[in-house]
Design a protein around this motif. Sequence first.
Motif, short mmCIF file in Angstrom:
data_model
loop_
_atom_site.label_atom_id
_atom_site.label_comp_id
_atom_site.label_asym_id
_atom_site.label_seq_id
_atom_site.Cartn_x
_atom_site.Cartn_y
_atom_site.Cartn_z
N LEU A 26 7.19 -9.06 2.44
CA LEU A 26 7.25 -7.31 2.91
C LEU A 26 6.96 -5.83 2.38
CD1 LEU A 26 10.34 -7.88 5.34
CD2 LEU A 26 7.80 -8.31 5.81
N ALA A 27 7.45 -6.41 0.93
CA ALA A 27 6.36 -5.26 -0.22
C ALA A 27 5.47 -5.28 -0.01
CB ALA A 27 7.75 -5.23 -1.31
N ALA A 28 4.64 -6.13 0.34
CA ALA A 28 2.95 -5.89 -0.57
C ALA A 28 2.26 -6.11 1.03
CB ALA A 28 2.85 -7.41 -1.11
N ARG A 29 3.42 -5.74 1.99
CA ARG A 29 3.08 -5.48 3.64
C ARG A 29 1.93 -6.65 3.77
NH1 ARG A 29 -0.66 -1.53 3.68
NH2 ARG A 29 -0.92 -1.02 5.64
N ASN A 30 2.71 -7.71 3.88
CA ASN A 30 2.03 -9.32 4.42
C ASN A 30 3.75 -10.04 5.15
OD1 ASN A 30 0.21 -8.93 1.57
ND2 ASN A 30 -0.68 -10.18 3.46
N MET A 31 3.38 -10.79 6.28
CA MET A 31 3.94 -11.16 6.74
C MET A 31 3.79 -12.87 6.99
SD MET A 31 5.30 -11.32 10.49
CE MET A 31 5.80 -9.63 10.59
N GLU A 32 4.16 -13.60 6.21
CA GLU A 32 3.89 -15.29 6.03
C GLU A 32 3.72 -15.90 7.43
OE1 GLU A 32 7.28 -17.08 3.99
OE2 GLU A 32 7.31 -14.92 3.00
N GLN A 33 4.37 -15.71 8.39
CA GLN A 33 3.90 -16.07 9.44
C GLN A 33 4.46 -15.31 10.94
OE1 GLN A 33 3.27 -20.64 10.51
NE2 GLN A 33 5.51 -20.53 11.13
N LEU A 34 3.87 -15.45 11.72
CA LEU A 34 4.59 -14.57 13.27
C LEU A 34 3.85 -15.80 14.35
CD1 LEU A 34 5.40 -11.97 14.26
CD2 LEU A 34 3.42 -10.98 14.54
N ARG A 35 4.96 -16.24 14.79
CA ARG A 35 5.02 -16.99 15.74
C ARG A 35 4.98 -16.55 17.05
NH1 ARG A 35 7.89 -21.83 13.67
NH2 ARG A 35 9.45 -20.38 14.38
N LEU A 36 4.93 -16.50 18.68
CA LEU A 36 4.25 -15.20 19.34
C LEU A 36 4.90 -17.22 21.13
CD1 LEU A 36 3.17 -13.37 18.13
CD2 LEU A 36 2.52 -12.53 20.54
N ASN A 37 5.65 -16.75 21.39
CA ASN A 37 5.70 -17.97 22.72
C ASN A 37 6.68 -17.04 23.77
OD1 ASN A 37 6.51 -20.74 23.73
ND2 ASN A 37 7.84 -19.54 24.13
N GLY A 38 5.17 -17.77 25.04
CA GLY A 38 4.75 -16.95 26.25
C GLY A 38 4.31 -15.50 26.53
N LEU A 39 3.46 -15.75 25.80
CA LEU A 39 2.68 -13.77 25.82
C LEU A 39 1.96 -14.65 26.78
CD1 LEU A 39 0.83 -12.23 24.43
CD2 LEU A 39 -0.38 -13.36 23.34
#
Length: 197
Positions: free
Chosen positions: A94-107
């Motif tokens: 987060l300090a490097a403005r990165n997120m490892e993974q983002l999972r969306l269910n039921g979009l």
Amino acid sequence: MEKNLLRRNRFSAMIIALFFFFAAVLFLYSFFLPRYVEQQLLPSLGSRLTTTFAGRVYRIGLSGADFGELVLGNEDEPAVTIASIHADYSPFSLAARNMEQLRLNGLTLYLEPVEGQLSLRGLDLFNRFSPEAELAEQQEEVFVLPVVPERLMVSDGRLVISRGTHSFLFPFALELINQAGKGEMPVYRLNLEIMGT
């Protein structure tokens, strides 16, 4: 002997004070931050799109966050709904403005034809992101994503296209994987599967 006792008492008092300080910080982080995101940040994002944005924040931790029941647009006729979102990250990413993974269910994206183009129901994104609107936005304030996901996955997605009284449902699954290195401008590889009904 009295000096040793005083030193021990001071050391014990300092340890107890540090314990209560970290407990208070953890309580503020785990209780007030989710409420702030739910009651302030989400509505603020919606107002940027000139609509409403609401949802539930179940957890924000040091290694991940869970959201649910997100609705963008009118609750009776929404533009976008998301059953749940799970984010994986670390304090360093987060300090490097990165997120490892983002999972969306039921979009679910509710689309309708407007002037020959498909648009999210009730949202005028084409005019909002036109060159004239972008210039006006730049003069007011530049909006930059706070973090860039390295991997975005959508499961149980749905495109609902309405035309008059008829609606067409297209289930889909989506995966975006950042091919660029961390800290660089993201370049995503897209895997998209759309199933007609």
